[in-house]
Design a protein around this motif. Structure first.
Motif, mmCIF file in Angstrom:
data_model
loop_
_atom_site.group_PDB
_atom_site.id
_atom_site.type_symbol
_atom_site.label_atom_id
_atom_site.label_comp_id
_atom_site.label_asym_id
_atom_site.label_seq_id
_atom_site.Cartn_x
_atom_site.Cartn_y
_atom_site.Cartn_z
ATOM 1 N N CYS A 58 0.855 -1.185 0.000
ATOM 2 C CA CYS A 58 0.000 0.000 0.000
ATOM 3 C C CYS A 58 0.893 1.237 0.000
ATOM 4 N N GLU A 59 0.296 2.385 -0.329
ATOM 5 C CA GLU A 59 1.030 3.646 -0.302
ATOM 6 C C GLU A 59 0.296 4.636 0.596
ATOM 7 N N LEU A 60 1.066 5.328 1.409
ATOM 8 C CA LEU A 60 0.528 6.270 2.385
ATOM 9 C C LEU A 60 1.123 7.651 2.132
ATOM 10 N N ALA A 61 0.257 8.650 1.958
ATOM 11 C CA ALA A 61 0.702 10.034 1.787
ATOM 12 C C ALA A 61 0.579 10.761 3.120
ATOM 13 N N VAL A 62 1.555 11.641 3.386
ATOM 14 C CA VAL A 62 1.614 12.335 4.676
ATOM 15 C C VAL A 62 1.835 13.833 4.429
ATOM 16 N N ALA A 63 1.022 14.658 5.070
ATOM 17 C CA ALA A 63 1.189 16.117 5.051
ATOM 18 C C ALA A 63 1.668 16.557 6.421
#
Length: 827
Positions: free
Chosen positions: A808-813
C-alpha cells in the motif's frame, strides 16, 4: 510492516547561504528545507528528487556547506540554523545513502548566517547574527570516523553588523585571507597571523583592510585565482543589494598592478568617481610579504538586489562568474579577451514582460541561490516559490536548456488527498498553493513530480478533498470553499506522461485557466494555434468592420505552451497549469477547518473554526446544484477538527476541540441526524477521525471508527449489535496524536490504520478483524519521518493496475513543509 520512503517533496529555504553542491563526494546538492537539510542529486538520470531529509535543527536552516574531505565515499555537511546551533553531519554513500548527526555546537548567541570552508584545509569559518565571526578547526582522523571541533578565535565585528557573506582562501603557503561583509556597505579583509598548516595552530586573524564602494548590504563574496598558477593574483567578487557586482584584485608585491582597462568602459559614466575609486589598500603578512587590494571592475546588468556570486574556471581556462538576483535572472559573466571588460554572456530566467502579478514585487520573487554543478556544465537556482530550476549547457545547440528539477511547499502542508481512483495526489498548505503530484513513467524509470498547481491563492489553505477523479474542493482562511475542475491541458499531460486515462471525454473541458489581473478567481481560458496571431493578439478591425472587439490577450494561451514532453517546469506551474474555479460555497463565519466528500460524491460536509455552538456547526452541500442542505448539524461547541463519511455513506463522523465525537446517521429522507455522541470521548481535544471499511473483504462485522486526540491516544470504537458504541482498543503514543486514517483498501483485510503525532512520529497499526483489541503497531523509522506535526494522512485507493498483494502507499502532510509518500508492505 515494512515501511520505506517512496517520494519526498519539499521546497528550499529562501536564504542565499542555504545550499551547497558537493564537489568531491556523492555529487549531492544539500539545501535547507524548513528545519531540515534535503539531499538531492540534480544530475541523476532517474530524477528521483529529494533522497533524504536530515532532521535535527529546531528552527529554519540558514547555512549549509560541505566540508572538503577529499573522499568519494564520505561526505561531511556543516549546517547553521536560526536555533543558534552549528551541526556536523557525516554521510556514507554506500551501501545505502545515510547521514548521522555527529556534533552539535552552541557557541554562537544568534542565528548562524554563513559558513565558509577551504579545500585542503581543516579550518572553517561561521558568521552569525550575534555580530561575530568564529574561526574553527575540524579535528578528524584519516577516515573521518572520529570528529571533533576546536574553536580557534572569535572576531567581534566593528562597527557592529551582521555577517551575510564570508569567504576564505589561502593567500600563500602559510597565510589565510578572510573576507567578511553583511548589513553594512563595507567589506572587511582579515589575514591570519600564523601558519594554518601547523599541527596545533594558534591562528589569529587581524583586520588588514576595509573596502568601500558598495551602497547597500553585501550578500555574496567569493575568491578565485586569476589563473591556474598559485602565484597569480586573487580576485574577489562581491555582490550587493545596490544591484552591482564589484571585482577586487589582491596583488603580491610593493608595486601596484596595472590599472584595469575595464574601468574605461563607457557604460560606467553614469556612476560618480567616488564609486569607481581605485584606492589601493596595502597590507603585509607575518612573513613580511607585501600585498595590495585594488578595485578591478564593476559588473552592471542586474535590475534588483543580487543574492549570490560564485566563480568557476571553464575547461578552456577562462574564469566565469555566476550571479542570481531578485530581478528573476541568473547571469554568467566573462571578461572580454580584447578589452578586459566584464560582460554578461548568458542570462537565464525570466524577462520583465513575463513577470506575474501574484506577488508583492510583481514577479516570481527573484532567484535566491545560484550554484555551479561540479562539472560546470549545469547550473541550478532556487526561487521564491521554493522550487529549483536547472539548466544544462548543450554543446550541440550551443545554448543552455532548462531541465526538470524539483518543487515543493515552503510552509506547513495542511491537507492531502488522493484522487478518487488513486491516480494522483493533491496537497494544500499555508504557502497558499494547491499542488498535484503524479508518477512519471519515462524510459526505464519511474519518478514522482508536481504536474500541476491548480490553485495559487491569497489566503492560507487548510483542507482539501476530491469530489470526482477530475474535481476537488478546498477550504481556506477566507471563510468559503472553492471547487475546481480539471482543464484539458492537465488532463492531456497526465494522460501522455503518466498513463492516467479520463473516464469522460476531454473535448468538453476548458483548455486552461488563469487569474485575471484584478481578479481573485481562476477563470477558464482558451488555447489558440501558434499561427493564429489575430486570434491571440486581437481581431483585425479593418477585416471585421468597426464593431470588431479586441479580446483580452491574457484570456488566451498558445497550444504549444501546453504541449509538454516532460513534467512541467516551474515557469509552467506558476502560470499555465491552474484549474478553472467552478463554484464557491458560502455559509461559514470563520476560517474553514475541515471538509469531507461522501463516497458517491453527492454531498460535501464542512466546518469552520468556532468558539460557540452557533458557529461549530457542520454544513452540508449537494454537488448537483451546489446548494446547502439545511438544517446545519449542531452538536459541537468548539471547532470541528475532523469530518469523514463512512465507506458506505450511511454515517458521518465528526470530532472537535470540545473532546466530543459525534456519529450522524443518514435517515430514509437522505438527511443526517444525530445518532451517537460521546462528550468525553477523549480526556483532551480530539484532532482526527477515520472510518474503517465494513465491506465483506475487511472481515469487520460491525461499523468501526477511530479517533485521535491530544491525550496521546488513538481509540477504536465499534457500533455493536445492541446499538451501543463500545470502545474496543486504545493505542498509546509518545505525543499528541494529530491525525489518523484507516486503509479501507487493506489487501489482506482486517483493520489497518496509520496515525501521526505532534512531533512527527508515524505509526502503522494492524489488527485482526475478529479480535480488534490484539493490535500490532510498527513505527516509521525516525530518519524518514517528518520533523514536525503530522497534519493529515491519506492511503492510496487500490487501482486496477496495482494488484501487488500486501503493498500500500501512504501520503503524509506535515508542518515541516514536506509531502511524503511511503510504501507499506506486509512482512
Amino acid at each position: 510492516m515494512d515501511i520505506s520512503s517512496e517520494y519526498i517533496s519539499i521546497g528550499g529555504n529562501r536564504n542565499p547561504a542555504a545550499a551547497a553542491w558537493d564537489v568531491e563526494g556523492g555529487s549531492f546538492l544539500a539545501f535547507g528545507a524548513d528545519n531540515a537539510i534535503a539531499l538531492w542529486d540534480p544530475l541523476e538520470e532517474s530524477l528521483r528528487g529529494v533522497r533524504l531529509l536530515l532532521n535535527g535543527h529546531k528552527k529554519s536552516v540558514n547555512a549549509v556547506t560541505f566540508f572538503p574531505t577529499g573522499s568519494k565515499d564520505t561526505s561531511i555537511i556543516l549546517s547553521g540554523s536560526a536555533d543558534h546551533t552549528l551541526r556536523i553531519w557525516r554521510g556514507q554513500m554506500e551501501p545505502v545513502l545515510s547521514f548521522d548527526l555527529v556534533k552539535t555546537i552552541t557557541e554562537h548567541q544568534g542565528p548562524i548566517t554563513r559558513i565558509a570552508t577551504l579545500p585542503g584545509c581543516d579550518i572553517f569559518v561561521t558568521g552569525a547574527s550575534d555580530g561575530t565571526v568564529k574561526i574553527w578547526k575540524l579535528l578528524h582522523d584519516a577516515s573521518f570516523s572520529e570528529l571533533d571541533v576546536q574553536l580557534l578565535q572569535t572576531i567581534t565585528l566593528t562597527p557592529k553588523y551582521f555577517p551575510l557573506a564570508v569567504a576564505l582562501t589561502s593567500l600563500d603557503a602559510s597565510t589565510l585571507l578572510l573576507a567578511v561583509a553583511g548589513t553594512r556597505s563595507i567589506i572587511q579583509i582579515f589575514t591570519s597571523s600564523s601558519t594554518f598548516q601547523d599541527t596545533s595552530p594558534d591562528i589569529n586573524f587581524a583586520l588588514c583592510a576595509t573596502l568601500t564602494g558598495h551602497e547597500g548590504w553585501i550578500r555574496a563574496l567569493d575568491f578565485v585565482r586569476e589563473s591556474t598558477s598559485q602565484d597569480s593574483d586573487l580576485l574577489l567578487a562581491s555582490a550587493s543589494q545596490d544591484k552591482y557586482i564589484r571585482l577586487w584584485r589582491v596583488h603580491k608585491g610593493a608595486e601596484l598592478p596595472a590599472a584595469s582597462s575595464a574601468l574605461n568602459d563607457p557604460a560606467l559614466g553614469v556612476l560618480g568617481r567616488s564609486s569607481l575609486s581605485n584606492k589601493a589598500h596595502r597590507f603585509e603578512t607575518v612573513a613580511g610579504d607585501k600585498y595590495s587590494i585594488t578595485f578591478e571592475a564593476l559588473l552592471l546588468g542586474h535590475e534588483d538586489w543580487i543574492y549570490t556570486a560564485s566563480w568557476r574556471r571553464h575547461a578552456s581556462g577562462k574564469l566565469q562568474l555566476l550571479s542570481t538576483s531578485e530581478d528573476n535572472s541568473l547571469a554568467i559573466w566573462e571578461a572580454d579577451p580584447d578589452s578586459g571588460v566584464w560582460v554578461c554572456i548568458t542570462r537565464l530566467g525570466e524577462i520583465s514582460a513575463q513577470k506575474g502579478s501574484t506577488t508583492a514585487t510583481g514577479s516570481a520573487g527573484g532567484f535566491w541561490i545560484g550554484l555551479w554543478a561540479p562539472d560546470g556544465r549545469s547550473v541550478v537556482s532556487l526561487g521564491r516559490t521554493g522550487s529549483w530550476r536547472k539548466w544544462t549547457f548543450s554543446a550541440e545547440k550551443d545554448m543552455w536548456e532548462q531541465q526538470v528539477a524539483i518543487t515543493g511547499h515552503v510552509r506547513e502542508v495542511r491537507g492531502v488527498c488522493w484522487s478518487r481512483d488513486g491516480s494522483y495526489l493533491l496537497s494544500t498548505g499555508s504557502d497558499q498553493t494547491t499542488r498535484l503530484f503524479a508518477e512519471w513513467k519515462h524510459d526505464a524509470h519511474s519518478s514522482w513530480h508536481e504536474f500541476s498547481r491548480p490553485q495559487i491563492h491569497g489566503y492560507d489553505l487548510n483542507c482539501i478533498d476530491s469530489i470526482t477523479d477530475s474535481q476537488f474542493i478546498s477550504g481556506a482562511d477566507e471563510k468559503l470553499l472553492r471547487v475546481f475542475d480539471e482543464p484539458k491541458a492537465v488532463a492531456m499531460l497526465l494522460q501522455n506522461l503518466c498513463g492516467i486515462q479520463r473516464s469522460t471525454t476531454t473535448e468538453e473541458l476548458p483548455d486552461a485557466a488563469n487569474i485575471p489581473v484584478l481578479g481573485l478567481s481562476n477563470k477558464a481560458i482558451q488555447a489558440v494555434d501558434d499561427n493564429a496571431d489575430n486570434q491571440a493578439d486581437g481581431t483585425n478591425a479593418e477585416d471585421e468592420g468597426e464593431d470588431a472587439t479586441t479580446p483580452d490577450p491574457s484570456a488566451t494561451i498558445r497550444k504549444s505552451t501546453l504541449a509538454l514532453s516532460h513534467p512541467p517546469l516551474e515557469d509552467h506551474l506558476a502560470r499555465h497549469l491552474l484549474w478553472p474555479e467552478t463554484e464557491k460555497l458560502y455559509g461559514h463565519g470563520y476560517e474553514i477547518s475541515a471538509v469531507a466528500t461522501s463516497p458517491d460524491g453527492t454531498l460535501i460536509a464542512t466546518a469552520c473554526r468556532a468558539s460557540s455552538i452557533d458557529h461549530a456547526v457542520i454544513r452540508l452541500y449537494n454537488t448537483k446544484e451546489w446548494l446547502e442542505v439545511k438544517p446545519a448539524l449542531k452538536a459541537h461547541s468548539l471547532t470541528v477538527t475532523g469530518l469523514q463519511f463512512s465507506p458506505d455513506g450511511s454515517y458521518l463522523l465528526s470530532v472537535g476541540r470540545d473532546r466530543q465525537w459525534v456519529v450522524w446517521e443518514r435517515n430514509q429522507d437522505g438527511a443526517f441526524v444525530l445518532k451517537f455522541s460521546n462528550p468525553k470521548g477523549h480526556s483532551r481535544m480530539i484532532l482526527g477521525c477515520s472510518w474503517a471499511s465494513s465491506s465483506q473483504g475487511s472481515g469487520l462485522k460491525f461499523p468501526t471508527f477511530l479517533t485521535a486526540g491530544r491525550d496521546k491516544t488513538v481509540k477504536i470504537w465499534q457500533i455493536a449489535e445492541d446499538g451501543e458504541v463500545k470502545l474496543r482498543a486504545t493505542v498509546t503514543a509518545k505525543a499528541a496524536v494529530t491525525a489518523v486514517q484507516c486503509n479501507v483498501f487493506a489487501p489482506s483485510g482486517g483493520l489497518v490504520f496509520a496515525y501521526g503525532t505532534d512531533d512527527g512520529e508515524i505509526g502503522i497499526g494492524r489488527a485482526d478483524a475478529e479480535k480488534v483489541e490484539d493490535l500490532q503497531v510498527t513505527l516509521v523509522d525516525a530518519k524518514i519521518s517528518p520533523a514536525r506535526t503530522v497534519n493529515q494522512l491519506a492511503w492510496r485507493p487500490k487501482r486496477q493496475e496495482k494488484n501487488e498483494s500486501g503493498t500500500c502507499e501512504l501520503a503524509v502532510a506535515s508542518d515541516d513543509s514536506s509531502v511524503r509518500i511511503y510504501t507499506v508492505s506486509e512482512s
